[in-house]
Design an enzyme around this catalytic site. Structure first.
Site, mmCIF file in Angstrom:
data_model
loop_
_atom_site.group_PDB
_atom_site.id
_atom_site.type_symbol
_atom_site.label_atom_id
_atom_site.label_comp_id
_atom_site.label_asym_id
_atom_site.label_seq_id
_atom_site.Cartn_x
_atom_site.Cartn_y
_atom_site.Cartn_z
ATOM 1 N N SER A 162 -11.551 -3.456 -7.261
ATOM 2 C CA SER A 162 -10.649 -4.009 -7.673
ATOM 3 C C SER A 162 -11.147 -5.957 -6.926
ATOM 4 O O SER A 162 -12.221 -5.872 -6.630
ATOM 5 C CB SER A 162 -9.879 -4.085 -6.194
ATOM 6 O OG SER A 162 -8.838 -4.642 -5.832
ATOM 7 N N TYR A 204 -7.912 -1.838 2.099
ATOM 8 C CA TYR A 204 -7.781 -1.699 0.997
ATOM 9 C C TYR A 204 -9.315 -2.415 0.974
ATOM 10 O O TYR A 204 -9.713 -1.737 0.070
ATOM 11 C CB TYR A 204 -6.751 -2.242 0.767
ATOM 12 C CG TYR A 204 -6.389 -1.406 -1.230
ATOM 13 C CD1 TYR A 204 -6.458 -0.866 -1.159
ATOM 14 C CD2 TYR A 204 -7.726 -3.443 -1.763
ATOM 15 C CE1 TYR A 204 -5.936 -0.433 -2.599
ATOM 16 C CE2 TYR A 204 -6.763 -3.201 -2.749
ATOM 17 C CZ TYR A 204 -6.699 -1.941 -3.833
ATOM 18 O OH TYR A 204 -6.293 -2.040 -4.926
HETATM 19 P P1 NAP Z 1 0.203 3.572 -8.212
HETATM 20 O O1 NAP Z 1 0.715 2.766 -8.589
HETATM 21 O O2 NAP Z 1 0.626 2.869 -6.787
HETATM 22 O O3 NAP Z 1 -0.673 4.588 -8.576
HETATM 23 C C1 NAP Z 1 -1.362 4.981 -7.597
HETATM 24 C C2 NAP Z 1 -1.410 6.614 -8.364
HETATM 25 O O4 NAP Z 1 -2.080 7.464 -7.224
HETATM 26 C C3 NAP Z 1 -0.892 7.446 -7.996
HETATM 27 O O5 NAP Z 1 -0.333 8.509 -9.039
HETATM 28 C C4 NAP Z 1 -0.662 7.822 -7.189
HETATM 29 O O6 NAP Z 1 0.181 9.004 -6.381
HETATM 30 C C5 NAP Z 1 -2.141 8.610 -6.596
HETATM 31 N N1 NAP Z 1 -2.547 9.251 -6.020
HETATM 32 C C6 NAP Z 1 -2.301 8.300 -4.314
HETATM 33 N N2 NAP Z 1 -3.171 9.580 -3.797
HETATM 34 C C7 NAP Z 1 -3.077 10.246 -4.033
HETATM 35 C C8 NAP Z 1 -3.716 11.320 -3.697
HETATM 36 N N3 NAP Z 1 -4.434 11.881 -2.489
HETATM 37 N N4 NAP Z 1 -3.860 12.458 -4.301
HETATM 38 C C9 NAP Z 1 -4.180 12.639 -5.683
HETATM 39 N N5 NAP Z 1 -3.304 11.384 -6.062
HETATM 40 C C10 NAP Z 1 -2.414 9.654 -5.456
HETATM 41 O O7 NAP Z 1 -1.034 2.589 -7.981
HETATM 42 P P2 NAP Z 1 -1.733 0.994 -9.537
HETATM 43 O O8 NAP Z 1 -1.801 -0.204 -9.036
HETATM 44 O O9 NAP Z 1 -1.557 2.114 -10.851
HETATM 45 O O10 NAP Z 1 -3.299 1.010 -9.349
HETATM 46 C C11 NAP Z 1 -4.607 2.520 -9.948
HETATM 47 C C12 NAP Z 1 -5.693 2.318 -9.411
HETATM 48 O O11 NAP Z 1 -6.244 0.597 -9.618
HETATM 49 C C13 NAP Z 1 -5.581 1.505 -7.686
HETATM 50 O O12 NAP Z 1 -6.866 2.697 -7.090
HETATM 51 C C14 NAP Z 1 -5.581 1.015 -7.010
HETATM 52 O O13 NAP Z 1 -5.528 0.480 -6.108
HETATM 53 C C15 NAP Z 1 -6.077 0.176 -8.154
HETATM 54 N N6 NAP Z 1 -5.846 -1.216 -8.125
HETATM 55 C C16 NAP Z 1 -4.768 -1.687 -8.733
HETATM 56 C C17 NAP Z 1 -4.910 -2.821 -8.661
HETATM 57 C C18 NAP Z 1 -2.434 -3.583 -9.400
HETATM 58 O O14 NAP Z 1 -2.645 -5.465 -8.850
HETATM 59 N N7 NAP Z 1 -1.896 -2.653 -9.158
HETATM 60 C C19 NAP Z 1 -5.153 -3.944 -8.421
HETATM 61 C C20 NAP Z 1 -6.263 -3.421 -8.223
HETATM 62 C C21 NAP Z 1 -6.606 -1.697 -7.986
HETATM 63 P P3 NAP Z 1 1.974 9.360 -5.911
HETATM 64 O O15 NAP Z 1 2.370 8.073 -7.425
HETATM 65 O O16 NAP Z 1 2.297 10.395 -6.207
HETATM 66 O O17 NAP Z 1 1.732 8.897 -5.018
HETATM 67 C C1 GCO Z 2 -2.204 -6.985 -2.278
HETATM 68 C C2 GCO Z 2 -2.112 -6.443 -4.038
HETATM 69 C C3 GCO Z 2 -4.427 -5.983 -4.212
HETATM 70 C C4 GCO Z 2 -4.099 -5.805 -5.238
HETATM 71 C C5 GCO Z 2 -5.222 -5.578 -5.762
HETATM 72 C C6 GCO Z 2 -5.816 -6.960 -6.047
HETATM 73 O O1 GCO Z 2 -1.750 -6.680 -1.629
HETATM 74 O O2 GCO Z 2 -3.182 -8.104 -2.055
HETATM 75 O O3 GCO Z 2 -1.886 -5.270 -3.509
HETATM 76 O O4 GCO Z 2 -4.979 -5.728 -2.781
HETATM 77 O O5 GCO Z 2 -3.263 -4.222 -5.342
HETATM 78 O O6 GCO Z 2 -6.278 -5.068 -5.702
HETATM 79 O O7 GCO Z 2 -7.139 -6.800 -7.075
#
Ligand code: NAP
Ligand code: GCO
Length: 267
Positions: A146, A159
């Site tokens: 992230s 986080y």
């Molecule tokens: P999301 O929509 O919340 O999806 C996360 C997925 O992880 C969901 O399918 C969730 O399942 C699953 N999960 C959570 N806990 C779990 C567990 N204990 N065992 C198995 N599966 C589990 O998140 P996203 O935004 O697509 O993000 C995906 C990844 O990218 C994450 O690691 C997140 O931190 C990272 N990320 C996201 C962003 C952003 O801006 N969106 C930015 C930087 C990094 P459920 O839906 O059933 O809970």
């Molecule tokens: C927040 C966001 C972030 C993003 C992402 C940024 O509350 O600031 O949810 O943490 O999801 O990881 O890179």
């Protein structure tokens, strides 16, 4: 042929939490490149509904339920994939959670839960998958980091601790496993429009303005933006890219203090 570089035909890919959001975008693009896609989740409902979406995209997905934080459950899940689909060639540690709670208000149990899912689980799953990659002398591991791997912000201490740790776990896995021709890299998404960011993006939330004005590209990222970066890191095109975190963030990490409309400097 340039396409041969990105061809994943016959490769088995596990994308944890790949039932929607960023994980699903990664599953779809790796699937289109020919990989056999496996996704897990902890929700039966999401495992079921994702099948329709993958099928619409023309991808045959293998779904299974296991919790990435539970070693025995991970072992059972991966044994099932090995028996039903094949040994895993590409692992994407994508599953993650966030809790937005100020430090003084946060229960230690909440802090530990985020560390467990976002930092310990990638170690559990990689530790289970790596021995076969080592034996084969080939493999790809992608850890979903992230911008919080390098920056903090109020309310996301757990986080940011986990994602900062994951960046260095990526480096340490590289130090131990790169010699076996396994490339371990991270992706650092910026602000991406998914369920995780819905609470700070929708309903005129002020954070939406902050993202829109501070991201030089002037928009939220789409899950596909991250999926395309994952294709590079899962393919032969990245065979000498080791221990790197590829930020896919519309330039927000490159931007120090510029706020569109407030402190714009005339060109
Ligand atoms: P999301 O929509 O919340 O999806 C996360 C997925 O992880 C969901 O399918 C969730 O399942 C699953 N999960 C959570 N806990 C779990 C567990 N204990 N065992 C198995 N599966 C589990 O998140 P996203 O935004 O697509 O993000 C995906 C990844 O990218 C994450 O690691 C997140 O931190 C990272 N990320 C996201 C962003 C952003 O801006 N969106 C930015 C930087 C990094 P459920 O839906 O059933 O809970
Ligand atoms: C927040 C966001 C972030 C993003 C992402 C940024 O509350 O600031 O949810 O943490 O999801 O990881 O890179």
């Amino acid at each position: 042929m340039i396409q041969e570089l990105f061809d994943l035909t016959g490769k088995v890919a596990l994308i944890t939490g790949g039932t929607h959001g960023i994980g699903m975008a990664i599953g779809k693009v790796l699937g289109k490149a020919g990989a056999k896609i496996c996704v897990n989740d902890i929700s039966d409902e999401k495992l079921e509904s994702c099948k329709v979406e993958y099928a619409t995209a023309g991808i045959d997905v293998y779904t299974l339920k296991f919790n990435v934080t539970d070693e025995a459950d991970v072992d059972r899940g991966i044994l099932e994939i090995e028996a039903e689909v094949g040994d895993i060639d590409i692992l994407v540690n994508n599953a993650g959670i966030i809790k937005r709670i100020p430090i003084l208000d946060m229960d230690i149990s909440d802090y530990k839960q985020v560390i467990d899912v976002d930092l310990v689980a990638p170690l559990i799953v990689s530790k289970r998958v790596a021995p076969k990659m080592i034996a084969k002398r080939e493999g790809k591991i992608i850890n979903m980091c992230s911008m919080m791997s390098v920056y903090g912000r109020n309310s996301v201490s757990a986080y940011a601790s986990a994602k900062g740790g994951l960046k260095l776990l990526t480096a340490n896995m590289t130090c131990e496993w790169a010699k076996y021709n396994i490339q371990i890299n991270g992706i650092g998404p910026g602000y991406i429009a998914t369920a995780q960011t819905a609470p700070i993006r929708e309903g005129n939330h002020p954070f939406n303005d902050l993202v829109m004005t501070r991201t030089p590209a002037g928009r939220w990222g789409e899950p596909e933006d991250v999926g395309n970066a994952a294709l590079f890191l899962a393919s032969k095109a990245s065979n000498f890219v080791n221990g790197h975190v590829l930020y896919v963030d519309g330039g927000i990490l490159a931007n120090f203090g510029y706020v569109k409309g407030e402190n714009e400097i005339p060109e």
